[in-house]
Design a protein around this motif. Structure first.
Motif, PDB file in Angstrom:
ATOM      1  N   ALA A 122      -4.866  82.355 -13.827  1.00 47.77           N
ATOM      2  CA  ALA A 122      -4.155  81.401 -14.689  1.00 47.77           C
ATOM      3  C   ALA A 122      -2.641  81.582 -14.556  1.00 47.77           C
ATOM      4  CB  ALA A 122      -4.584  81.571 -16.143  1.00 47.77           C
ATOM      5  N   ALA A 123      -2.183  82.834 -14.439  1.00 50.29           N
ATOM      6  CA  ALA A 123      -0.755  83.116 -14.326  1.00 50.29           C
ATOM      7  C   ALA A 123      -0.227  82.785 -12.929  1.00 50.29           C
ATOM      8  CB  ALA A 123      -0.480  84.585 -14.647  1.00 50.29           C
ATOM      9  N   TYR A 124      -1.060  83.011 -11.908  1.00 49.02           N
ATOM     10  CA  TYR A 124      -0.642  82.815 -10.521  1.00 49.02           C
ATOM     11  C   TYR A 124      -1.841  82.311  -9.719  1.00 49.02           C
ATOM     12  CZ  TYR A 124       1.701  83.768  -6.070  1.00 49.02           C
ATOM     13  OH  TYR A 124       2.275  83.650  -4.829  1.00 49.02           O
ATOM     14  N   PRO A 125      -2.067  80.993  -9.684  1.00 47.00           N
ATOM     15  CA  PRO A 125      -3.252  80.417  -9.044  1.00 47.00           C
ATOM     16  C   PRO A 125      -3.524  80.850  -7.601  1.00 47.00           C
ATOM     17  CG  PRO A 125      -2.182  78.771 -10.398  1.00 47.00           C
ATOM     18  CD  PRO A 125      -1.265  79.968 -10.384  1.00 47.00           C
ATOM     19  N   PRO A 126      -2.512  81.167  -6.770  1.00 44.11           N
ATOM     20  CA  PRO A 126      -2.823  81.605  -5.405  1.00 44.11           C
ATOM     21  C   PRO A 126      -3.711  82.854  -5.319  1.00 44.11           C
ATOM     22  CG  PRO A 126      -0.540  80.923  -5.518  1.00 44.11           C
ATOM     23  CD  PRO A 126      -1.060  80.942  -6.935  1.00 44.11           C
ATOM     24  N   TYR A 127      -3.810  83.631  -6.401  1.00 47.35           N
ATOM     25  CA  TYR A 127      -4.703  84.803  -6.358  1.00 47.35           C
ATOM     26  C   TYR A 127      -6.127  84.403  -5.961  1.00 47.35           C
ATOM     27  CZ  TYR A 127      -1.375  88.087  -8.506  1.00 47.35           C
ATOM     28  OH  TYR A 127      -0.308  88.904  -8.764  1.00 47.35           O
ATOM     29  N   ALA A 128      -6.608  83.266  -6.425  1.00 45.44           N
ATOM     30  CA  ALA A 128      -7.967  82.821  -6.081  1.00 45.44           C
ATOM     31  C   ALA A 128      -8.095  82.645  -4.568  1.00 45.44           C
ATOM     32  CB  ALA A 128      -8.307  81.535  -6.820  1.00 45.44           C
ATOM     33  N   ASP A 129      -7.080  82.055  -3.938  1.00 49.74           N
ATOM     34  CA  ASP A 129      -7.099  81.893  -2.482  1.00 49.74           C
ATOM     35  C   ASP A 129      -7.031  83.238  -1.779  1.00 49.74           C
ATOM     36  OD1 ASP A 129      -7.193  79.106  -2.674  1.00 49.74           O
ATOM     37  OD2 ASP A 129      -5.005  78.952  -2.712  1.00 49.74           O
ATOM     38  N   TYR A 130      -6.232  84.147  -2.312  1.00 49.34           N
ATOM     39  CA  TYR A 130      -6.113  85.472  -1.703  1.00 49.34           C
ATOM     40  C   TYR A 130      -7.471  86.180  -1.681  1.00 49.34           C
ATOM     41  CZ  TYR A 130      -1.037  84.962  -2.477  1.00 49.34           C
ATOM     42  OH  TYR A 130       0.266  84.542  -2.495  1.00 49.34           O
ATOM     43  N   GLN A 131      -8.235  86.063  -2.773  1.00 50.65           N
ATOM     44  CA  GLN A 131      -9.545  86.723  -2.808  1.00 50.65           C
ATOM     45  C   GLN A 131     -10.484  86.105  -1.781  1.00 50.65           C
ATOM     46  OE1 GLN A 131     -10.880  89.666  -4.809  1.00 50.65           O
ATOM     47  NE2 GLN A 131     -11.775  89.297  -2.822  1.00 50.65           N
ATOM     48  N   ARG A 132     -10.412  84.781  -1.606  1.00 46.38           N
ATOM     49  CA  ARG A 132     -11.271  84.112  -0.616  1.00 46.38           C
ATOM     50  C   ARG A 132     -10.906  84.517   0.813  1.00 46.38           C
ATOM     51  NH1 ARG A 132     -11.243  79.999  -4.570  1.00 46.38           N
ATOM     52  NH2 ARG A 132      -9.304  79.043  -3.856  1.00 46.38           N
ATOM     53  N   LYS A 133      -9.644  84.873   1.051  1.00 44.95           N
ATOM     54  CA  LYS A 133      -9.173  85.224   2.393  1.00 44.95           C
ATOM     55  C   LYS A 133      -9.593  86.620   2.840  1.00 44.95           C
ATOM     56  CE  LYS A 133      -4.814  84.608   3.244  1.00 44.95           C
ATOM     57  NZ  LYS A 133      -3.347  84.432   3.128  1.00 44.95           N
ATOM     58  N   THR A 134     -10.031  87.462   1.917  1.00 45.87           N
ATOM     59  CA  THR A 134     -10.309  88.854   2.283  1.00 45.87           C
ATOM     60  C   THR A 134     -11.737  89.244   1.910  1.00 45.87           C
ATOM     61  OG1 THR A 134      -9.529  91.132   2.095  1.00 45.87           O
ATOM     62  CG2 THR A 134      -9.401  89.789   0.091  1.00 45.87           C
ATOM     63  N   ASP A 135     -12.282  90.206   2.651  1.00 44.70           N
ATOM     64  CA  ASP A 135     -13.621  90.726   2.350  1.00 44.70           C
ATOM     65  C   ASP A 135     -13.580  91.812   1.289  1.00 44.70           C
ATOM     66  OD1 ASP A 135     -14.871  89.067   4.212  1.00 44.70           O
ATOM     67  OD2 ASP A 135     -14.584  90.508   5.839  1.00 44.70           O
ATOM     68  N   ARG A 136     -12.401  92.388   1.028  1.00 43.20           N
ATOM     69  CA  ARG A 136     -12.319  93.460   0.028  1.00 43.20           C
ATOM     70  C   ARG A 136     -12.212  92.848  -1.367  1.00 43.20           C
ATOM     71  NH1 ARG A 136      -6.912  94.284  -1.713  1.00 43.20           N
ATOM     72  NH2 ARG A 136      -5.526  92.948  -0.511  1.00 43.20           N
ATOM     73  N   LEU A 137     -12.678  93.572  -2.346  1.00 39.29           N
ATOM     74  CA  LEU A 137     -12.482  93.169  -3.735  1.00 39.29           C
ATOM     75  C   LEU A 137     -11.070  93.605  -4.115  1.00 39.29           C
ATOM     76  CD1 LEU A 137     -13.727  91.951  -6.302  1.00 39.29           C
ATOM     77  CD2 LEU A 137     -14.412  94.278  -6.938  1.00 39.29           C
ATOM     78  N   ILE A 138     -10.249  92.646  -4.499  1.00 36.40           N
ATOM     79  CA  ILE A 138      -8.862  92.950  -4.834  1.00 36.40           C
ATOM     80  C   ILE A 138      -8.834  93.871  -6.055  1.00 36.40           C
ATOM     81  CG2 ILE A 138      -6.723  91.947  -5.732  1.00 36.40           C
ATOM     82  CD1 ILE A 138      -7.282  89.511  -3.921  1.00 36.40           C
ATOM     83  N   PRO A 139      -8.205  95.046  -5.923  1.00 41.01           N
ATOM     84  CA  PRO A 139      -8.154  95.984  -7.045  1.00 41.01           C
ATOM     85  C   PRO A 139      -7.240  95.485  -8.164  1.00 41.01           C
ATOM     86  CG  PRO A 139      -7.196  96.984  -5.067  1.00 41.01           C
ATOM     87  CD  PRO A 139      -7.591  95.593  -4.711  1.00 41.01           C
ATOM     88  N   LEU A 140      -7.673  95.735  -9.392  1.00 38.94           N
ATOM     89  CA  LEU A 140      -6.903  95.372 -10.576  1.00 38.94           C
ATOM     90  C   LEU A 140      -6.680  96.619 -11.432  1.00 38.94           C
ATOM     91  CD1 LEU A 140      -8.709  92.109 -11.790  1.00 38.94           C
ATOM     92  CD2 LEU A 140      -6.810  92.321 -10.181  1.00 38.94           C
ATOM     93  N   PHE A 141      -5.462  96.743 -11.936  1.00 37.03           N
ATOM     94  CA  PHE A 141      -5.091  97.854 -12.798  1.00 37.03           C
ATOM     95  C   PHE A 141      -4.480  97.300 -14.076  1.00 37.03           C
ATOM     96  CE2 PHE A 141      -4.945  99.524  -8.556  1.00 37.03           C
ATOM     97  CZ  PHE A 141      -5.365 100.837  -8.644  1.00 37.03           C
TER      98      PHE A 141
END
Length: 148
Positions: A122-141
């Motif tokens: 919601a804050a930065y919509p490109p994150y959804a595209d970034y997750q689709r581009k990679t096989d790794r689960l994007i880490p969140l802290f």
């Protein structure tokens, strides 16, 4: 409120410039990511291998006083280096505009991760595209204020 030690700027010129402008203005300039107009915060932490002080501009994702650090690296196949730094030493300093807090980073999973991921997109919509581009689960802290 500082992480003591030698500050070693990023090898990326845009990161160095963003941090210099942000900190040099006391958090009144350089508060958006380049041409996107999206708000950023500066996260200061200690390097996992070198122990040097590192500073990274990250997208501003805030909820009820806690912040989120998203290890997206634009959807690259590898994590950004700061992910390993936080895993080794979770103590950080976060600057949001003129305000600065000592915080502790905690990597999240499960339902908590899902809720924060929605906030991140919601804050930065490109994150959804970034997750689709990679096989790794994007880490969140989640970054939570350190109790004095």
């Amino acid at each position: 409120m500082a992480i003591d030690g030698e500050y070693v700027p990023s090898t990326a010129q845009w990161v160095r410039d963003q941090v210099d402008e942000y900190e040099g203005s006391g958090g009144t300039a350089g508060t958006t990511l380049r041409d996107t107009g999206m708000a950023v915060v500066i996260v200061t932490n200690r390097g996992a291998k070198t122990g040097a002080v590192r500073k990274t501009p990250l997208m501003r994702v805030e909820h009820e006083g806690d912040y989120l650090a998203v290890g997206s690296k634009g959807g690259a196949p590898e994590n950004p280096l700061w992910v390993y730094n936080l895993r080794k030493d979770p103590h950080v300093v976060l600057q949001d505009g003129p305000q600065t807090w000592e915080m502790t980073a905690r990597e999240i999973t499960g339902e908590e991760r899902a809720a924060w991921w929605e906030r991140a997109v919601a804050a930065y919509p490109p994150y959804a595209d970034y997750q689709r581009k990679t096989d790794r689960l994007i880490p969140l802290f989640v970054l939570e204020r350190t109790t004095p």
